[in-house]
Design an enzyme around this catalytic site. Structure first.
Site, mmCIF file in Angstrom:
data_model
loop_
_atom_site.group_PDB
_atom_site.id
_atom_site.type_symbol
_atom_site.label_atom_id
_atom_site.label_comp_id
_atom_site.label_asym_id
_atom_site.label_seq_id
_atom_site.Cartn_x
_atom_site.Cartn_y
_atom_site.Cartn_z
ATOM 1 N N LYS A 196 0.842 -1.197 0.000
ATOM 2 C CA LYS A 196 0.000 0.000 0.000
ATOM 3 C C LYS A 196 0.881 1.252 0.000
ATOM 4 O O LYS A 196 2.089 1.180 0.215
ATOM 5 C CB LYS A 196 -0.915 -0.005 1.224
ATOM 6 N N TYR A 240 13.451 31.725 4.222
ATOM 7 C CA TYR A 240 12.230 32.418 4.616
ATOM 8 C C TYR A 240 12.224 32.748 6.110
ATOM 9 O O TYR A 240 12.670 31.949 6.947
ATOM 10 C CB TYR A 240 11.012 31.561 4.297
#
Length: 369
Positions: free
Chosen positions: A40, A266
């Site tokens: 999965k 940032y």
């Protein structure tokens, strides 16, 4: 032969490591115990199709996926091995049947709805699996649902119960041994009741990777492994026996010299206390390296040396401190692999290897090695 150096951001997938891990886990089991490979979440962030084809060639008995779409993708790729869908939704039941997938039935609603869909499609003895809750409290029938299940199935001939299973909550935690032993005992009681009331004996499976390692007595007829196949055993001693299947690499895009007092990134999250050499890498939180790995918490590997991530992680870039490393633009950088491992990197951000591995964006190129 040494692996070729990366020239861009790439997730390398080592199928020899996958085979090694499978054979190691198989060596801990009885020869007759079947093996379900969990593929999965893009095979834990790698490549679902590539991994499944290799595992099919190695002879696994089953695949496990979370959702119907994952099973459909395997079928379309030519996978013929049985596929257990662990969390199928009613909206996808017709598609599930069309592609010969096998659902986990985990509640009265799901059983009743799937039975109706299978009956409408005139199915006979369609293979299903009963999931029971023995303590994880996530999905599963309760023990007192057995009579309801048998009543629903009685005389219909539409569904055939192939297996009964449950899931361990803390099989990797030695401090929870009593809890796990209680789960095993509860599962055995439920499975015996199902056998008696159905009138036949579906096969049983309970163990995940840590269960295989720590509770081999409860391997029954099949085990399920996900993270172990990809190189992690939730135990440092076991990790030494396994090999990392996925290695995330990138390259240095640009190198800068900064002076004392200058900031990086940032919000000016990093302020230099001295002269520094920094490098920018073409990978960021859109690729699965979240902001929680920034600001000195995590390091990357350049030619065997540690380079800390500085400042805030950007969407498409991270910056690292290479002041004490002899390197140049275009050089390879290892985010995780053998060293540092995904488990080590994840721990720096107070998370687990599962989250880091499965979070690698699909825009990152996958490459077989």
């Amino acid at each position: 032969m040494p692996m070729p150096k990366a020239t861009e951001t790439v997730l390398e997938i080592n199928l020899e490591a996958l085979a090694h891990n499978y054979q190691y886990l198989k060596s801990l089991l009885h020869p007759t115990t079947k093996f379900l490979a969990v593929v999965k979440a893009f095979a834990y962030g790698s490549d679902q199709i590539v991994i499944a084809k290799k595992m099919e060639a190695l002879g696994v008995a089953y695949f496990g996926v979370a959702y119907v779409a994952e099973g459909v993708a395997l079928r379309k790729a030519g996978i013929t091995t049985p596929i257990l869908v662990l969390h199928a939704q009613p909206a996808n039941f017709e598609t599930l049947i069309t592609h010969k997938l096998e659902p986990s039935l985990y509640s009265p609603r799901i059983l009743k709805t799937f039975l109706a869909v299978a009956k409408a499609q005139k199915q006979e003895k369609y293979p299903v699996h009963l999931k029971f809750n023995t303590g994880l409290n996530r999905l599963g029938f309760w023990e007192n649902d057995v009579d309801y299940i048998v009543d629903q199935l009685a005389g219909e001939g539409v569904l055939k119960v192939l297996s009964v299973f449950s899931h361990l909550a803390a099989s990797e935690d030695e401090n929870e041994k009593a809890f796990t032993d209680n789960q095993i005992a509860s599962f055995e009681k439920i499975a015996a009741e199902v056998d008696a009331k159905l009138g036949y004996s579906p096969f049983r499976h309970l163990l995940n990777t840590s269960g295989i390692l720590n509770y081999p007595k409860a391997q029954y007829q099949m085990v399920r492994s996900g993270i172990g196949l990809y190189g992690f055993g939730n135990d440092p001693k076991i990790d030494l026996q396994l090999q990392a299947v996925a290695t995330l690499k990138t390259v240095i895009s640009q190198i800068h010299k900064i002076e004392p007092g200058e900031s990086v990134g940032y919000n000016r999250a990093f302020h230099s206390e001295g002269y520094k050499t920094i490098a920018t890498l073409p990978i960021g939180h859109a690729d699965g390296i979240g902001r929680h790995y920034g600001n000195g918490k995590t390091y990357v590997n350049i030619a065997g040396k540690k380079a800390p991530i500085i400042g805030n992680v950007c969407m498409d870039m991270i910056m690292i401190d290479i002041s004490n490393i002899d390197c140049k633009e275009g050089d390879e950088v290892i985010i995780f692999g053998k060293l540092p491992s995904a488990e080590t990197v994840a721990a720096t951000a107070n998370t687990i290897s599962y989250e880091l591995l499965t979070g690698i964006s699909q825009r990152v190129k996958r490459k077989l090695v």
